[in-house]
Design an enzyme around this catalytic site. Structure first.
Site, PDB file in Angstrom:
ATOM      1  CB  SER A 134      -0.872  -0.001   1.263  1.00  0.00           C
ATOM      2  OG  SER A 134      -1.529   1.233   1.474  1.00  0.00           O
ATOM      3  CE1 TYR A 155      -4.351  -1.885   5.378  1.00  0.00           C
ATOM      4  CE2 TYR A 155      -3.439   0.288   4.925  1.00  0.00           C
ATOM      5  CZ  TYR A 155      -3.993  -0.906   4.481  1.00  0.00           C
ATOM      6  OH  TYR A 155      -4.169  -1.111   3.132  1.00  0.00           O
TER       7      TYR A 155
END
Length: 259
Positions: free
Chosen positions: A142, A155
């Site tokens: 990501s 995360y």
């Protein structure tokens, strides 16, 4: 050059980015094993792949469980007659201040986002070695694997970890003809970002949709990302034009994070 006749497995294939990747790989000529925890959504994607003219098989698996991931790879080989491409796409988000994260929450996201990728790398590499063939492993990182984002701290940590696993695995398996790369999406208009936006609203007081709009407003190309945007990069990584590329984690975010 295409991936016609290759067999790919995509985790988290029932919706969002995973669905987009599975459909793109099928359009590029691959048969696809679809893995998720939601059978009804997998069956729907399998039907879409059938209309493209490629084979699909579905397998229910929780990627946080090592044995389930190995079973999924074995199923793909048996059902589709080969195994060439592993896409470790499944993952979850977590929106919470670092100071408030509990032990159970840390365990859950680490088991899925990091453990799921690790088991996928292991299972795919073992299968490629058993078959005495090269292969491609492609992992979901990501933009949060390049920058740590506030309220997405854990995360972000999981996505940094995916980049580390990608680099280490690329070094370990290069001599076997196995390439390992990752893809790093930005703000994708999927159900995950709907949930992120809701959680941000609760934590910051921003109106529903405002956080999403704020992040999209920072994208140089002027629009939110789609699953199809991500799938185009994954299709490249899965194909022969990426044969000399390994250990990399390119950004595909429309110009939001620069490296």
């Amino acid at each position: 050059m295409t991936i016609t006749g290759k067999v790919a497995l995509v985790t988290g294939a029932g919706q969002g980015i995973g669905r987009g990747i599975a459909l793109r790989l099928a359009r590029e000529g691959a048969d696809v094993a679809l893995v998720d925890i939601k059978e009804d959504k997998l069956v729907a994607v399998a039907r879409e792949i059938a209309t493209i003219g490629r084979k699909a098989t579905v397998f229910m698996a929780d990627v946080s469980l090592r044995d389930s991931v190995f079973a999924a790879v074995n199923h793909a080989e048996r059902a589709l007659g080969g195994f060439d491409i592993m896409v470790n796409n499944a993952g979850i988000a977590q929106v919470k201040p670092i100071s408030d994260v509990t032990a159970d929450e840390l365990d859950q996201i680490m088991r899925i986002n990091v453990g799921g990728v690790l088991w996928g790398i292991q299972a795919a590499a073992r299968k490629f070695l058993e078959r005495r063939q090269p292969g491609k492993i492609i992992n979901a990182s990501s933009i949060a694997g390049h920058d740590g984002f506030a309220l997405l701290g854990v995360y972000s940590a999981t996505k940094f970890a995916v980049r580390a696993l990608t680099q280490a695995a690329a070094r370990e398996f290069a001599a076997d003809g196995i390439t390992v790369n990752a893809y790093c999406p930005g703000v994708v208009g999927t159900d995950m970002w709907v949930e992120i936006d809701k959680r941000m609203s609760l934590l910051t007081g921003a109106g529903i949709g405002e956080t999403y709009k704020k992040y999209v407003g920072g994208i140089a190309l002027g629009r939110a990302e789609t699953p199809e945007d991500v799938a185009g990069l994954v299709a490249f990584l899965a194909g022969p034009d990426a044969d000399y590329m390994t250990g990399q984690a390119p950004l595909i975010d429309g110009g939001l994070v620069y490296r």
